[in-house]
Design a protein around this motif. Structure first.
Motif, PDB file in Angstrom:
ATOM      1  N   PRO A 118       0.989  -1.200   0.036  1.00 24.46           N
ATOM      2  CA  PRO A 118       0.162  -0.026  -0.077  1.00 24.46           C
ATOM      3  C   PRO A 118       0.951   1.185  -0.281  1.00 24.46           C
ATOM      4  O   PRO A 118       0.347   2.252  -0.488  1.00 24.46           O
ATOM      5  CB  PRO A 118      -0.900  -0.271   1.232  1.00 24.46           C
ATOM      6  CG  PRO A 118      -0.820  -1.493   1.506  1.00 24.46           C
ATOM      7  CD  PRO A 118       0.405  -1.991   1.132  1.00 24.46           C
ATOM      8  N   THR A 119       2.013   1.177   0.732  1.00 23.57           N
ATOM      9  CA  THR A 119       2.854   2.221   0.648  1.00 23.57           C
ATOM     10  C   THR A 119       3.469   2.876  -0.564  1.00 23.57           C
ATOM     11  O   THR A 119       3.348   3.770  -1.219  1.00 23.57           O
ATOM     12  CB  THR A 119       4.255   2.021   1.521  1.00 23.57           C
ATOM     13  OG1 THR A 119       3.544   1.865   2.997  1.00 23.57           O
ATOM     14  CG2 THR A 119       4.971   3.351   1.776  1.00 23.57           C
ATOM     15  N   LEU A 120       3.731   1.644  -1.386  1.00 26.20           N
ATOM     16  CA  LEU A 120       4.252   1.896  -2.839  1.00 26.20           C
ATOM     17  C   LEU A 120       3.358   2.036  -3.683  1.00 26.20           C
ATOM     18  O   LEU A 120       3.662   3.254  -4.591  1.00 26.20           O
ATOM     19  CB  LEU A 120       4.845   0.438  -3.353  1.00 26.20           C
ATOM     20  CG  LEU A 120       5.491   0.526  -4.727  1.00 26.20           C
ATOM     21  CD1 LEU A 120       6.661   1.315  -4.761  1.00 26.20           C
ATOM     22  CD2 LEU A 120       5.705  -1.034  -5.115  1.00 26.20           C
ATOM     23  N   ALA A 121       2.101   1.765  -3.512  1.00 26.58           N
ATOM     24  CA  ALA A 121       0.786   2.295  -4.415  1.00 26.58           C
ATOM     25  C   ALA A 121       0.620   3.706  -4.159  1.00 26.58           C
ATOM     26  O   ALA A 121       0.509   4.635  -5.066  1.00 26.58           O
ATOM     27  CB  ALA A 121      -0.272   1.346  -4.115  1.00 26.58           C
ATOM     28  N   PHE A 122       0.707   4.275  -2.915  1.00 28.93           N
ATOM     29  CA  PHE A 122       0.537   5.636  -2.388  1.00 28.93           C
ATOM     30  C   PHE A 122       1.627   6.413  -2.996  1.00 28.93           C
ATOM     31  O   PHE A 122       1.209   7.547  -3.788  1.00 28.93           O
ATOM     32  CB  PHE A 122       0.430   5.672  -0.984  1.00 28.93           C
ATOM     33  CG  PHE A 122       0.357   7.154  -0.569  1.00 28.93           C
ATOM     34  CD1 PHE A 122      -0.816   7.939  -0.627  1.00 28.93           C
ATOM     35  CD2 PHE A 122       1.391   7.873  -0.012  1.00 28.93           C
ATOM     36  CE1 PHE A 122      -1.000   9.065  -0.468  1.00 28.93           C
ATOM     37  CE2 PHE A 122       1.313   9.218   0.382  1.00 28.93           C
ATOM     38  CZ  PHE A 122      -0.024   9.669   0.296  1.00 28.93           C
ATOM     39  N   VAL A 123       2.718   6.036  -3.073  1.00 31.81           N
ATOM     40  CA  VAL A 123       3.709   6.802  -3.634  1.00 31.81           C
ATOM     41  C   VAL A 123       3.680   6.986  -4.807  1.00 31.81           C
ATOM     42  O   VAL A 123       4.077   8.112  -5.640  1.00 31.81           O
ATOM     43  CB  VAL A 123       5.052   6.300  -2.720  1.00 31.81           C
ATOM     44  CG1 VAL A 123       6.425   6.845  -3.755  1.00 31.81           C
ATOM     45  CG2 VAL A 123       5.283   6.443  -1.464  1.00 31.81           C
ATOM     46  N   THR A 124       3.502   5.921  -5.747  1.00 25.43           N
ATOM     47  CA  THR A 124       3.432   5.939  -7.163  1.00 25.43           C
ATOM     48  C   THR A 124       2.248   6.825  -7.421  1.00 25.43           C
ATOM     49  O   THR A 124       2.637   7.566  -8.612  1.00 25.43           O
ATOM     50  CB  THR A 124       3.054   4.618  -7.724  1.00 25.43           C
ATOM     51  OG1 THR A 124       4.221   3.685  -6.994  1.00 25.43           O
ATOM     52  CG2 THR A 124       2.945   4.551  -9.253  1.00 25.43           C
ATOM     53  N   LEU A 125       1.095   6.799  -6.800  1.00 26.50           N
ATOM     54  CA  LEU A 125      -0.056   7.765  -7.511  1.00 26.50           C
ATOM     55  C   LEU A 125       0.300   9.126  -7.129  1.00 26.50           C
ATOM     56  O   LEU A 125      -0.107   9.915  -7.913  1.00 26.50           O
ATOM     57  CB  LEU A 125      -1.434   7.143  -6.787  1.00 26.50           C
ATOM     58  CG  LEU A 125      -1.996   5.841  -7.236  1.00 26.50           C
ATOM     59  CD1 LEU A 125      -2.915   5.518  -6.178  1.00 26.50           C
ATOM     60  CD2 LEU A 125      -2.289   5.923  -8.620  1.00 26.50           C
ATOM     61  N   LEU A 126       0.944   9.408  -5.807  1.00 29.44           N
ATOM     62  CA  LEU A 126       1.284  10.697  -5.618  1.00 29.44           C
ATOM     63  C   LEU A 126       2.409  11.209  -6.536  1.00 29.44           C
ATOM     64  O   LEU A 126       2.344  12.315  -6.790  1.00 29.44           O
ATOM     65  CB  LEU A 126       1.730  10.609  -3.948  1.00 29.44           C
ATOM     66  CG  LEU A 126       2.247  12.071  -3.426  1.00 29.44           C
ATOM     67  CD1 LEU A 126       1.063  12.891  -3.234  1.00 29.44           C
ATOM     68  CD2 LEU A 126       2.855  11.906  -2.211  1.00 29.44           C
ATOM     69  N   ALA A 127       3.504  10.487  -7.016  1.00 29.33           N
ATOM     70  CA  ALA A 127       4.142  10.869  -7.922  1.00 29.33           C
ATOM     71  C   ALA A 127       3.529  11.168  -9.434  1.00 29.33           C
ATOM     72  O   ALA A 127       3.839  12.179  -9.842  1.00 29.33           O
ATOM     73  CB  ALA A 127       5.247   9.558  -8.293  1.00 29.33           C
ATOM     74  N   LEU A 128       2.612  10.362  -9.670  1.00 34.56           N
ATOM     75  CA  LEU A 128       1.823  10.720 -10.885  1.00 34.56           C
ATOM     76  C   LEU A 128       1.048  11.925 -10.696  1.00 34.56           C
ATOM     77  O   LEU A 128       0.940  12.639 -11.659  1.00 34.56           O
ATOM     78  CB  LEU A 128       0.911   9.522 -11.341  1.00 34.56           C
ATOM     79  CG  LEU A 128       1.493   8.154 -11.795  1.00 34.56           C
ATOM     80  CD1 LEU A 128       0.609   7.393 -12.018  1.00 34.56           C
ATOM     81  CD2 LEU A 128       2.275   8.578 -12.917  1.00 34.56           C
ATOM     82  N   ILE A 129       0.567  12.085  -9.546  1.00 37.65           N
ATOM     83  CA  ILE A 129      -0.339  13.526  -9.496  1.00 37.65           C
ATOM     84  C   ILE A 129       0.815  14.794  -9.534  1.00 37.65           C
ATOM     85  O   ILE A 129       0.435  15.642 -10.071  1.00 37.65           O
ATOM     86  CB  ILE A 129      -1.059  13.487  -8.236  1.00 37.65           C
ATOM     87  CG1 ILE A 129      -2.194  12.469  -8.315  1.00 37.65           C
ATOM     88  CG2 ILE A 129      -1.584  14.891  -7.766  1.00 37.65           C
ATOM     89  CD1 ILE A 129      -2.856  12.448  -6.987  1.00 37.65           C
ATOM     90  N   LEU A 130       1.809  14.607  -8.641  1.00 39.44           N
ATOM     91  CA  LEU A 130       2.801  15.605  -8.695  1.00 39.44           C
ATOM     92  C   LEU A 130       3.597  16.282 -10.024  1.00 39.44           C
ATOM     93  O   LEU A 130       3.990  17.132 -10.207  1.00 39.44           O
ATOM     94  CB  LEU A 130       3.667  15.494  -7.462  1.00 39.44           C
ATOM     95  CG  LEU A 130       3.129  15.606  -6.163  1.00 39.44           C
ATOM     96  CD1 LEU A 130       4.257  15.385  -5.131  1.00 39.44           C
ATOM     97  CD2 LEU A 130       2.324  16.793  -6.025  1.00 39.44           C
ATOM     98  N   HIS A 131       3.874  14.930 -10.765  1.00 39.35           N
ATOM     99  CA  HIS A 131       4.621  14.961 -12.030  1.00 39.35           C
ATOM    100  C   HIS A 131       3.906  14.521 -13.027  1.00 39.35           C
ATOM    101  O   HIS A 131       4.234  13.460 -13.736  1.00 39.35           O
ATOM    102  CB  HIS A 131       6.223  14.343 -11.798  1.00 39.35           C
ATOM    103  CG  HIS A 131       6.859  14.835 -10.558  1.00 39.35           C
ATOM    104  ND1 HIS A 131       7.240  16.226 -10.551  1.00 39.35           N
ATOM    105  CD2 HIS A 131       7.017  14.277  -9.563  1.00 39.35           C
ATOM    106  CE1 HIS A 131       7.931  16.406  -9.368  1.00 39.35           C
ATOM    107  NE2 HIS A 131       7.733  15.312  -8.729  1.00 39.35           N
ATOM    108  N   PRO A 132       2.928  15.142 -13.865  1.00 39.01           N
ATOM    109  CA  PRO A 132       2.200  14.619 -14.910  1.00 39.01           C
ATOM    110  C   PRO A 132       2.797  14.645 -16.094  1.00 39.01           C
ATOM    111  O   PRO A 132       2.350  13.567 -17.024  1.00 39.01           O
ATOM    112  CB  PRO A 132       0.735  15.580 -14.749  1.00 39.01           C
ATOM    113  CG  PRO A 132       1.204  16.707 -14.451  1.00 39.01           C
ATOM    114  CD  PRO A 132       2.197  16.534 -13.479  1.00 39.01           C
ATOM    115  N   SER A 133       3.924  15.232 -16.406  1.00 41.43           N
ATOM    116  CA  SER A 133       4.583  15.050 -17.666  1.00 41.43           C
ATOM    117  C   SER A 133       5.328  13.584 -17.576  1.00 41.43           C
ATOM    118  O   SER A 133       5.411  13.057 -18.510  1.00 41.43           O
ATOM    119  CB  SER A 133       5.639  15.980 -17.615  1.00 41.43           C
ATOM    120  OG  SER A 133       6.429  16.055 -16.650  1.00 41.43           O
ATOM    121  N   ASP A 134       5.663  12.874 -16.416  1.00 41.53           N
ATOM    122  CA  ASP A 134       6.241  11.830 -16.587  1.00 41.53           C
ATOM    123  C   ASP A 134       5.017  10.704 -16.727  1.00 41.53           C
ATOM    124  O   ASP A 134       5.343   9.686 -17.487  1.00 41.53           O
ATOM    125  CB  ASP A 134       6.764  11.495 -15.030  1.00 41.53           C
ATOM    126  CG  ASP A 134       7.780  12.218 -14.744  1.00 41.53           C
ATOM    127  OD1 ASP A 134       8.578  12.743 -15.607  1.00 41.53           O
ATOM    128  OD2 ASP A 134       8.301  12.293 -13.661  1.00 41.53           O
TER     129      ASP A 134
END
Length: 68
Positions: free
Chosen positions: A29-45
Motif C-alpha cells: 500500500p505504501t508503494l501504491a500511494f507513493v506511485t500515485l502521488l508521483a503521478l499527481i505531482l509530475h504529470p509530464s512523467d
C-alpha cells in the motif's frame, strides 16, 4: 433433566492482540500511494509512461482539483 453448563477455563485477557503482519502488508500500500502521488505531482512523467491521452487527462484533472 437439566443440561450441563460449560464454563471457560480462563477468562479472556483484555489488551494487546499478538498478531503480526507480513512485510508486504505495509510495503505494497505504501508503494501504491507513493506511485500515485508521483503521478499527481509530475504529470509530464505520466504522459511518457502511459502513452494513453485519456489517462494523462485524468491525472491532470485530479492534479488541478487538488491544487485548488
Amino acid at each position: 433433566m437439566s443440561a450441563p453448563t460449560h464454563t471457560r477455563p480462563h477468562p479472556a485477557t483484555p489488551g494487546g492482540v499478538g498478531t503480526r503482519l507480513p512485510w508486504w502488508a505495509l510495503a505494497l500500500p505504501t508503494l501504491a500511494f507513493v506511485t500515485l502521488l508521483a503521478l499527481i505531482l509530475h504529470p509530464s512523467d505520466a504522459h511518457a509512461a502511459t502513452g494513453d491521452p485519456a489517462m494523462a487527462h485524468l491525472v491532470e484533472r485530479v492534479r488541478d482539483l487538488l491544487s485548488r
